[in-house]
Design a protein around this motif. Structure first.
Motif, PDB file in Angstrom:
ATOM      1  N   PRO A 162       4.284  15.882  10.168  1.00  0.00           N
ATOM      2  CA  PRO A 162       3.141  15.737   9.252  1.00  0.00           C
ATOM      3  C   PRO A 162       1.863  15.256   9.925  1.00  0.00           C
ATOM      4  N   GLY A 163       1.971  14.361  10.880  1.00  0.00           N
ATOM      5  CA  GLY A 163       0.768  13.801  11.486  1.00  0.00           C
ATOM      6  C   GLY A 163       0.190  14.640  12.606  1.00  0.00           C
ATOM      7  N   GLU A 164       0.830  15.750  12.955  1.00  0.00           N
ATOM      8  CA  GLU A 164       0.362  16.594  14.048  1.00  0.00           C
ATOM      9  C   GLU A 164      -0.595  17.648  13.494  1.00  0.00           C
ATOM     10  N   VAL A 170       5.760   9.669   0.350  1.00  0.00           N
ATOM     11  CA  VAL A 170       5.840   9.007  -0.945  1.00  0.00           C
ATOM     12  C   VAL A 170       6.752   7.787  -0.790  1.00  0.00           C
ATOM     13  N   GLY A 171       6.195   6.605  -0.936  1.00  0.00           N
ATOM     14  CA  GLY A 171       6.965   5.387  -0.782  1.00  0.00           C
ATOM     15  C   GLY A 171       7.891   5.133  -1.960  1.00  0.00           C
ATOM     16  N   GLN A 172       9.105   4.637  -1.664  1.00  0.00           N
ATOM     17  CA  GLN A 172      10.088   4.339  -2.696  1.00  0.00           C
ATOM     18  C   GLN A 172      10.470   2.855  -2.614  1.00  0.00           C
ATOM     19  N   VAL A 205      -3.003   5.073   4.732  1.00  0.00           N
ATOM     20  CA  VAL A 205      -1.586   5.364   4.946  1.00  0.00           C
ATOM     21  C   VAL A 205      -1.303   6.842   4.688  1.00  0.00           C
ATOM     22  N   ASN A 206      -1.838   7.377   3.597  1.00  0.00           N
ATOM     23  CA  ASN A 206      -1.633   8.784   3.263  1.00  0.00           C
ATOM     24  C   ASN A 206      -2.328   9.711   4.245  1.00  0.00           C
ATOM     25  N   ALA A 245       0.823  -1.205   0.000  1.00  0.00           N
ATOM     26  CA  ALA A 245       0.000   0.000   0.000  1.00  0.00           C
ATOM     27  C   ALA A 245       0.858   1.256   0.000  1.00  0.00           C
ATOM     28  N   MET A 246       1.973   1.238   0.713  1.00  0.00           N
ATOM     29  CA  MET A 246       2.839   2.421   0.790  1.00  0.00           C
ATOM     30  C   MET A 246       3.614   2.662  -0.499  1.00  0.00           C
TER      31      MET A 246
END
Length: 545
Positions: free
Chosen positions: A524-526, A390-392, A382-383, A369-370
């Motif tokens: 980012p998640g705050e 952005v998953g690599q 996830v986003n 998924a990532m």
């Protein structure tokens, strides 16, 4: 009937695991995940911040954090800073510092093995490091920069020393005294306090009490000499630091008014934190109920009870101090591994295999998924949790994860029947799960936990000639991260310097009045305002906070 221990070999694996198989499994478990990510919030960032300050400023006698005195026992920081110097040519400070934790953890597992071998014999001893490393609460702390791991190492060494008081009294006393002194240098007096009544109990149980009492006094003298060397140096060079250190120590030793609540919290914490050692220890108490007065069982029972009471009173029901409850629980649980009924042993084995096979599938699906945005619904989640990530795809990480998964499949197919199979599968499964998280999920986790982007954004917002910055409500982990990433340091707004600062950095609620906000940021998640960091500049012609 209880399942009896047996040595069987099939396709290259033996149970109980031999020295090399056990060592490889534990090394793989311990050192995976120590590198490859930034300092994370709380203890990891704080410890690395202290090590960074020590490496930069060279104040080995008096550790500090972001330029401020940080009165704490220095042993873990010394070892981590030494590790940073040794590996500076290949690793950044934060990753090299965590290697010290790997060393402490390996030593703790070795000492618990030796203690179990002394108490329960060579056949059952391999269960001890498997149970300690396999404890759920041990997993995260073993992979962060955590001074309590040095204390845990001292506790396991002390139990090894105490277990030798009858058979090898002089080496046992030397081991116990060294562990006690170094443990004080690792985390102060309160975490080591439980070992004193345990040692007194061992002396009381000894066949030659007079000899054991003399050896205990000698070991206490050795511990005093080890700890006293640092204290004497502080007294000569930095008496103010020594005073602050002892004030913090006395505050811990004075206890807290919520010790009873801490005991209740531990009662709810331990069943999952110490799994699977906790239920196996309970089974030992039941199946060996007529042998509870034997040294093999009485020593860990007394050690667990004393440690539980002392850390509840002095340190509170927190995750890091709970590590000290694991060694006596493990030593008590070791006989339970080989005395499980066949049905219970098989049930635990199947539970281990099914649980971690399921978690492995979840880890792979989450990685898909990532990286590939499939399954779509999970990718959206996830986003949502970490906006902007952005998953690599990494060939190395994916290949290593595939290899680990194949080894797990091979292990559960080829492992011979043995009382050790359940705990071996549990430890191997936990290792697989951690490997998959470290190889596949670490970029996503690090993206949400690191302060690096936020610190860089703040550094860009600061003017070149900024003068001092007053800091309000900044946790130690924030102070450490800002200093480590971009050299941003703050002063207390109550200090003479802080009262005249033109810049103000606040974590939490917005500031109004004579301050103009020039920057706002967070991880980012705050999303809540209370989690944001804000920078203010004093308006012209105004003063005061």
């Amino acid at each position: 009937m209880p399942v009896q221990p047996e040595h069987t070999r099939f396709k290259g694996i033996a149970l109980p695991p031999n020295g090399w198989a056990l060592a490889v499994l534990l090394v793989l478990y311990i050192f995976t995940g120590l590198i490859g990510h930034d300092p994370w919030k709380n203890d990891d960032a704080v410890t690395i911040g202290v090590v960074h300050d020590l490496v930069i400023n060279g104040q080995w006698l008096t550790p500090s954090l972001a330029g401020r005195p940080y009165p704490d026992a220095p042993l873990h920081y010394w070892v981590a800073a030494t590790s940073s110097h040794l590996f500076a040519w290949i690793l950044p400070v934060h990753e090299a510092a965590r290697l010290a934790n790997g060393i402490f953890t390996l030593l703790a597992l070795a000492f618990i093995y030796f203690a179990a071998r002394q108490l329960h014999g060579r056949e059952q001893a391999p269960a001890a490091p498997l149970l300690l490393a396999g404890s759920i609460g041990f997993l995260f702390h073993a992979h962060e920069a955590q001074p309590m791991l040095a204390t845990l190492t001292a506790h396991t060494a002390a139990y090894w020393g105490l277990s030798q008081f009858e058979s090898r009294p002089l080496p046992g006393a030397c081991c116990f005294g060294s562990a006690l002194g170094l443990g004080f240098l690792a985390n102060g007096l309160a975490p080591m306090l439980p070992l004193l009544p345990v040692a007194a109990f061992v002396v009381w149980r000894s066949e030659n009490r007079q000899r054991s009492a003399l050896l205990l006094l000698a070991s206490l003298l050795l511990a005093t000499m080890i700890a006293g060397a640092w204290l004497a140096a502080l007294l000569a060079r930095s008496p103010d630091y020594l005073t602050d250190f002892w004030q913090l120590e006395l505050t811990q030793l004075s206890g807290n008014a919520q010790a009873g609540l801490s005991l209740l919290n531990f009662a709810t914490l331990l069943p999952w934190y110490a799994w699977p050692a906790f239920p196996l220890a309970g089974w030992t108490l039941w199946v060996k109920r007529r042998q509870l007065r034997s040294t093999q069982l009485a020593l860990p029972i007394v050690a667990f009870l004393v440690t539980l009471v002392v850390i509840s009173v002095c340190l509170g029901a927190r995750s890091a101090p709970a590590l000290l409850l694991l060694p006596p629980l493990v030593l008590l649980a070791v006989p339970g591994v080989t005395s499980l009924r066949r049905g219970a042993a098989n049930a635990f084995d199947w539970f281990s295999m099914i649980t971690f096979s399921f978690f492995a599938v979840l880890a792979w699906v989450g990685w898909s998924a990532m990286v590939f945005a499939w399954p779509e619904r999970l990718a959206r989640q996830v986003n949502r949790l970490e906006p902007g990530f952005v998953g690599q795809f990494s060939w190395f990480s994916a290949s290593f994860a595939v290899l680990a998964t194949l080894v797990w499949c091979w292990l559960i197919v080829t492992s011979p029947r043995s009382p050790m199979r359940g705990i071996m599968h549990w430890m191997a499964g936990l290792t697989l799960f951690w490997l998959l998280i470290a190889m596949l999920w670490m970029p996503w986790i690090d993206y949400g936990k690191t302060y690096r982007p936020m610190s860089a954004s703040l550094a860009k917002a600061l003017p070149e000639k900024r003068g001092c910055i007053a800091g309000v409500n900044l946790a130690d982990s924030l102070l450490a991260s800002l200093d480590y990433f971009d050299g941003i340091r703050t002063v207390s707004p109550e200090s003479p310097e802080g009262k005249d600062c033109a810049m103000l950095l606040i974590h939490g609620s917005p500031r109004t009045g004579n301050w103009h906000k020039i920057w706002e940021g967070g991880r980012p998640g705050e999303r809540r305002d209370s989690e944001k960091l804000r920078l203010y500049r004093r308006e012209a012609g105004r003063s005061g906070h």
